[in-house]
Design a protein around this motif. Structure first.
Motif, short mmCIF file in Angstrom:
data_model
loop_
_atom_site.label_atom_id
_atom_site.label_comp_id
_atom_site.label_asym_id
_atom_site.label_seq_id
_atom_site.Cartn_x
_atom_site.Cartn_y
_atom_site.Cartn_z
N UNK A 105 8.30 28.43 43.43
CA UNK A 105 8.13 27.69 42.18
C UNK A 105 9.24 27.95 41.18
N UNK A 106 8.89 28.28 39.95
CA UNK A 106 9.89 28.47 38.89
C UNK A 106 10.73 29.73 39.10
N UNK A 107 10.32 30.60 40.01
CA UNK A 107 11.09 31.81 40.31
C UNK A 107 12.08 31.61 41.45
N UNK A 108 12.16 30.40 42.00
CA UNK A 108 13.08 30.14 43.12
C UNK A 108 14.49 30.61 42.75
N UNK A 109 15.19 31.12 43.75
CA UNK A 109 16.53 31.67 43.52
C UNK A 109 17.56 31.04 44.44
N UNK A 110 18.71 30.69 43.88
CA UNK A 110 19.91 30.45 44.67
C UNK A 110 20.60 31.80 44.78
N UNK A 111 21.27 32.04 45.91
CA UNK A 111 21.90 33.34 46.13
C UNK A 111 23.31 33.16 46.67
N UNK A 112 24.16 34.10 46.33
CA UNK A 112 25.48 34.22 46.94
C UNK A 112 25.49 35.58 47.62
N UNK A 113 25.54 35.58 48.96
CA UNK A 113 25.42 36.83 49.71
C UNK A 113 26.72 37.16 50.42
#
Length: 181
Positions: free
Chosen positions: A66-74
């Motif tokens: 939901x509103x806590x969804x994250x895009x990440x750069x790993x």
């Protein structure tokens, strides 16, 4: 940097350009303007995390809801991982599909994972140092995941199952069918 589009919309493999001379090696790992240009939208990282894993440690498949969804750069600072992303975006053409990448301190590649993806990795070397930038803060109430060996995903981890080191929490993750209704 060379930014390569994958078959998942907005999931990008980033290959750095290397500058090597008698002093050693230099490369850029992140350029906000180039990433945003490739994505077509702004990204603002607000949290950075590092994990250190033994060979055989499998972490995942995790995501924030939901509103806590994250895009990440790993990226991998030390060692090597098999990195796996699963597309959980119901309207996506690649919904319920997965991609695999080798990230290491040899290739220095990074992977941009957009919101709506489950993510996990398997450490292929001891003392693997894995780093990820996130565009949203971690929220334990919105934490979710899918079991690594879900039969619907058919992920080949290419590692002996009996040698995997998996947390009790990750071993109790639900199936894809339980998560996606």
């Amino acid at each position: 940097m060379n930014i390569i589009k994958t078959k998942f919309k907005d999931c990008l493999l980033i290959e750095p350009s290397f500058f090597d001379d008698s002093r050693g090696l230099f490369f850029e790992t992140f350029k906000k303007n180039q990433l945003e240009s490739a994505l077509g939208f702004a990204i603002e990282f607000v949290q950075e995390n590092t994990s250190i894993s033994k060979k055989g440690v499998l972490r995942g498949l995790h995501f924030q809801k939901n509103t806590a969804a994250q895009a990440k750069l790993v990226t991998v600072q030390q060692g090597e991982v098999l990195d796996v992303v699963v597309d959980l975006r119901p309207k996506s053409e690649t919904f319920k599909q997965h991609l695999k990448f080798i990230l290491s301190d040899k290739n220095h590649n990074s992977l941009f994972i957009p919101k709506g993806m489950a993510h996990g990795f398997l450490a292929l070397t001891d003392n693997t140092v894995f780093n990820y930038k996130c565009d949203n803060y971690y929220n334990p109430q919105m934490e979710a995941g899918i079991i690594f060996n879900d039969s619907d995903l058919e992920i080949e981890w290419d590692y002996p199952i009996n040698d995997l080191i998996i947390s009790k929490k990750d071993l109790l993750l639900p199936s894809l069918k339980s998560v996606i209704k």
